[in-house]
Write an enzyme that holds these catalytic residues in place. Sequence first.
Site, PDB file in Angstrom:
ATOM      1  N   ASP A  48     -45.352 -62.040-102.434  1.00 33.49           N
ATOM      2  CA  ASP A  48     -45.637 -61.181-101.285  1.00 33.49           C
ATOM      3  C   ASP A  48     -45.027 -59.802-101.497  1.00 33.49           C
ATOM      4  O   ASP A  48     -43.808 -59.656-101.570  1.00 33.49           O
ATOM      5  CB  ASP A  48     -45.045 -61.805-100.011  1.00 33.49           C
ATOM      6  CG  ASP A  48     -45.422 -60.997 -98.776  1.00 33.49           C
ATOM      7  OD1 ASP A  48     -46.630 -60.906 -98.488  1.00 33.49           O
ATOM      8  OD2 ASP A  48     -44.521 -60.438 -98.112  1.00 33.49           O
ATOM      9  N   TYR A  53     -42.719 -51.649 -99.483  1.00 33.89           N
ATOM     10  CA  TYR A  53     -41.506 -52.216-100.090  1.00 33.89           C
ATOM     11  C   TYR A  53     -41.094 -51.490-101.367  1.00 33.89           C
ATOM     12  O   TYR A  53     -39.954 -51.629-101.814  1.00 33.89           O
ATOM     13  CB  TYR A  53     -41.674 -53.701-100.445  1.00 33.89           C
ATOM     14  CG  TYR A  53     -42.062 -54.616 -99.303  1.00 33.89           C
ATOM     15  CD1 TYR A  53     -41.920 -54.234 -97.970  1.00 33.89           C
ATOM     16  CD2 TYR A  53     -42.575 -55.879 -99.564  1.00 33.89           C
ATOM     17  CE1 TYR A  53     -42.299 -55.080 -96.943  1.00 33.89           C
ATOM     18  CE2 TYR A  53     -42.945 -56.729 -98.535  1.00 33.89           C
ATOM     19  CZ  TYR A  53     -42.814 -56.312 -97.232  1.00 33.89           C
ATOM     20  OH  TYR A  53     -43.184 -57.152 -96.215  1.00 33.89           O
ATOM     21  N   LYS A  78     -49.982 -55.068 -98.858  1.00 34.26           N
ATOM     22  CA  LYS A  78     -50.255 -54.621 -97.492  1.00 34.26           C
ATOM     23  C   LYS A  78     -50.425 -53.096 -97.453  1.00 34.26           C
ATOM     24  O   LYS A  78     -49.820 -52.385 -98.271  1.00 34.26           O
ATOM     25  CB  LYS A  78     -49.094 -55.005 -96.555  1.00 34.26           C
ATOM     26  CG  LYS A  78     -48.573 -56.418 -96.762  1.00 34.26           C
ATOM     27  CD  LYS A  78     -47.515 -56.831 -95.761  1.00 34.26           C
ATOM     28  CE  LYS A  78     -46.910 -58.173 -96.108  1.00 34.26           C
ATOM     29  NZ  LYS A  78     -45.880 -58.140 -97.161  1.00 34.26           N
ATOM     30  N   HIS A 111     -50.488 -54.021 -92.516  1.00 30.98           N
ATOM     31  CA  HIS A 111     -49.057 -54.360 -92.394  1.00 30.98           C
ATOM     32  C   HIS A 111     -48.569 -54.360 -90.943  1.00 30.98           C
ATOM     33  O   HIS A 111     -47.829 -55.247 -90.520  1.00 30.98           O
ATOM     34  CB  HIS A 111     -48.250 -53.365 -93.232  1.00 30.98           C
ATOM     35  CG  HIS A 111     -46.898 -53.864 -93.640  1.00 30.98           C
ATOM     36  ND1 HIS A 111     -46.272 -53.425 -94.773  1.00 30.98           N
ATOM     37  CD2 HIS A 111     -46.051 -54.753 -93.070  1.00 30.98           C
ATOM     38  CE1 HIS A 111     -45.092 -54.032 -94.886  1.00 30.98           C
ATOM     39  NE2 HIS A 111     -44.934 -54.833 -93.863  1.00 30.98           N
TER      40      HIS A 111
HETATM   41  N1  LIG Z   1     -44.928 -58.333 -92.760  1.00 27.77           N
HETATM   42  C1  LIG Z   1     -43.782 -57.806 -92.409  1.00 27.77           C
HETATM   43  O1  LIG Z   1     -43.697 -56.907 -91.569  1.00 27.77           O
HETATM   44  C2  LIG Z   1     -42.514 -58.313 -93.037  1.00 27.77           C
HETATM   45  C3  LIG Z   1     -41.269 -58.001 -92.460  1.00 27.77           C
HETATM   46  C4  LIG Z   1     -40.117 -58.507 -93.052  1.00 27.77           C
HETATM   47  C5  LIG Z   1     -40.208 -59.297 -94.201  1.00 27.77           C
HETATM   48  N2  LIG Z   1     -41.433 -59.571 -94.758  1.00 27.77           N
HETATM   49  C6  LIG Z   1     -41.567 -60.434 -95.951  1.00 27.77           C
HETATM   50  O2  LIG Z   1     -40.738 -61.569 -95.776  1.00 27.77           O
HETATM   51  C7  LIG Z   1     -39.867 -61.696 -96.897  1.00 27.77           C
HETATM   52  C8  LIG Z   1     -38.593 -62.389 -96.524  1.00 27.77           C
HETATM   53  O3  LIG Z   1     -37.893 -61.654 -95.546  1.00 27.77           O
HETATM   54  P1  LIG Z   1     -36.342 -61.307 -95.619  1.00 27.77           P
HETATM   55  O4  LIG Z   1     -35.883 -61.278 -97.020  1.00 27.77           O
HETATM   56  O5  LIG Z   1     -36.122 -60.088 -94.822  1.00 27.77           O
HETATM   57  O6  LIG Z   1     -35.659 -62.505 -94.832  1.00 27.77           O
HETATM   58  P2  LIG Z   1     -35.420 -64.073 -95.103  1.00 27.77           P
HETATM   59  O7  LIG Z   1     -36.279 -64.572 -96.216  1.00 27.77           O
HETATM   60  O8  LIG Z   1     -35.507 -64.728 -93.778  1.00 27.77           O
HETATM   61  O9  LIG Z   1     -33.891 -64.148 -95.502  1.00 27.77           O
HETATM   62  C9  LIG Z   1     -33.388 -63.616 -96.659  1.00 27.77           C
HETATM   63  C10 LIG Z   1     -31.897 -63.900 -96.645  1.00 27.77           C
HETATM   64  O10 LIG Z   1     -31.672 -65.295 -96.834  1.00 27.77           O
HETATM   65  C11 LIG Z   1     -30.867 -65.505 -97.974  1.00 27.77           C
HETATM   66  N3  LIG Z   1     -31.351 -66.700 -98.688  1.00 27.77           N
HETATM   67  C12 LIG Z   1     -32.600 -66.947 -99.154  1.00 27.77           C
HETATM   68  N4  LIG Z   1     -32.668 -68.175 -99.724  1.00 27.77           N
HETATM   69  C13 LIG Z   1     -31.418 -68.698 -99.625  1.00 27.77           C
HETATM   70  C14 LIG Z   1     -30.841 -69.924-100.026  1.00 27.77           C
HETATM   71  N5  LIG Z   1     -31.582 -70.869-100.635  1.00 27.77           N
HETATM   72  N6  LIG Z   1     -29.529 -70.136 -99.768  1.00 27.77           N
HETATM   73  C15 LIG Z   1     -28.775 -69.196 -99.140  1.00 27.77           C
HETATM   74  N7  LIG Z   1     -29.266 -68.002 -98.738  1.00 27.77           N
HETATM   75  C16 LIG Z   1     -30.573 -67.764 -98.967  1.00 27.77           C
HETATM   76  C17 LIG Z   1     -31.024 -64.273 -98.812  1.00 27.77           C
HETATM   77  O11 LIG Z   1     -29.894 -64.080 -99.577  1.00 27.77           O
HETATM   78  P3  LIG Z   1     -29.886 -63.090-100.865  1.00 27.77           P
HETATM   79  O12 LIG Z   1     -31.159 -62.315-100.814  1.00 27.77           O
HETATM   80  O13 LIG Z   1     -28.680 -62.290-100.720  1.00 27.77           O
HETATM   81  O14 LIG Z   1     -29.881 -63.998-102.053  1.00 27.77           O
HETATM   82  C18 LIG Z   1     -31.198 -63.192 -97.748  1.00 27.77           C
HETATM   83  O15 LIG Z   1     -29.916 -62.791 -97.254  1.00 27.77           O
HETATM   84  C19 LIG Z   1     -39.692 -60.251 -97.376  1.00 27.77           C
HETATM   85  O16 LIG Z   1     -39.224 -60.165 -98.704  1.00 27.77           O
HETATM   86  C20 LIG Z   1     -41.105 -59.743 -97.234  1.00 27.77           C
HETATM   87  O17 LIG Z   1     -41.896 -60.182 -98.338  1.00 27.77           O
HETATM   88  C21 LIG Z   1     -42.584 -59.106 -94.180  1.00 27.77           C
END
Ligand SMILES: NC(=O)c1ccc[n+]([C@@H]2O[C@H](COP(=O)([O-])OP(=O)(O)OC[C@H]3O[C@@H](n4cnc5c(N)ncnc54)[C@H](OP(=O)(O)O)[C@@H]3O)[C@@H](O)[C@H]2O)c1
Length: 282
Positions: A48, A53, A78, A111
């Site tokens: 994704d 980004y 997006k 997006h």
């Molecule tokens: N469409 C939209 O508007 C939108 C908005 C926001 C996000 N997104 C998408 O969603 C994706 C994910 O969002 P996000 O990164 O903000 O939040 P997330 O996936 O909910 O959380 C990421 C956090 O969780 C931690 N983590 C992940 N797997 C883990 C595990 N197995 N054990 C312990 N900690 C873990 C990561 O740590 P570390 O990274 O420090 O390892 C990071 O701090 C984004 O990369 C993007 O592709 C889309």
Amino acid sequence: MHMGKAPTVSGNGAEMPAVGYGTMLYPEPDRAVELIVRALKVGYRHIDTARKYGSEHWVGEAIRESGVPRDDLWVSTKVTEQNAKADDFARSVDTSLKTLGLDYVDQLLIHWPQPTVPLEETLGALAKAKSEGLTRHVGVSNFTVALLDEAVAKCSEPIITNQIEYHAYIRQDKLLAACARHGVIATCHVPLARGELLNDPVINEIAAAHDKTAAQVALRFLVQQPKVAVVPRALEFSEIDEDIDLFDFELDDEEMARIGSLRDRNLRVVNPPGRSPEWDIG
Ligand SMILES: NC(=O)c1ccc[n+]([C@@H]2O[C@H](COP(=O)([O-])OP(=O)(O)OC[C@H]3O[C@@H](n4cnc5c(N)ncnc54)[C@H](OP(=O)(O)O)[C@@H]3O)[C@@H](O)[C@H]2O)c1
């Protein structure tokens, strides 16, 4: 190391891998390619990304380096709300493909909604990208129930997903019902509530009972629901490996209900002022 692929989830004729690797925010940009390559090597087939980004060039490089055949992949990008007008939209898609080094993506999403541009215009540009072969499928992101209803009614191509904030700490019953009504996959962004869920006592108790981690239980809770996919992001190899290793255990009805009750906390972590629509409550 888990080497299996995630199962797929279907939406309006498309089969999307239920787990994708999210590529937003790399605090150490030098590691981005190796992390995405790791995800591809351990079985992620859905990546994704988004113009916003700044990760598209890393995604393209990682795909080439991984050696995974293009046909096995599901690449999603997006177009930002700043490019909602048809000409800008087309230019953005062109830039995304050049930056990724790909001829097409598997899924192209609007997006964020853009209230200053008629939705028909943006949807027309989205559908055109599909008819020109620049994307296999189209969808939206951060659309409310009313906007999703409108998009489904007005888009000449089937909307296959609404990428939304959904995790165990937020109530999204209305939006999930709207996705189900339209046969649309709910793809959960921030599925771990940006890490907020990882210290939750209920999640940790259930994780211990299954000999899994809190992250795995929080993600399993989502992918065990019908027509739900997740795109977690992790910056450690071990976490990347864990986040796709979700399919050798099952949460029972009581565990699903216990985790489901956490949604009353109603924590919204993605709510940018000036960009967010008026969210559905409940
Ligand atoms: N469409 C939209 O508007 C939108 C908005 C926001 C996000 N997104 C998408 O969603 C994706 C994910 O969002 P996000 O990164 O903000 O939040 P997330 O996936 O909910 O959380 C990421 C956090 O969780 C931690 N983590 C992940 N797997 C883990 C595990 N197995 N054990 C312990 N900690 C873990 C990561 O740590 P570390 O990274 O420090 O390892 C990071 O701090 C984004 O990369 C993007 O592709 C889309």
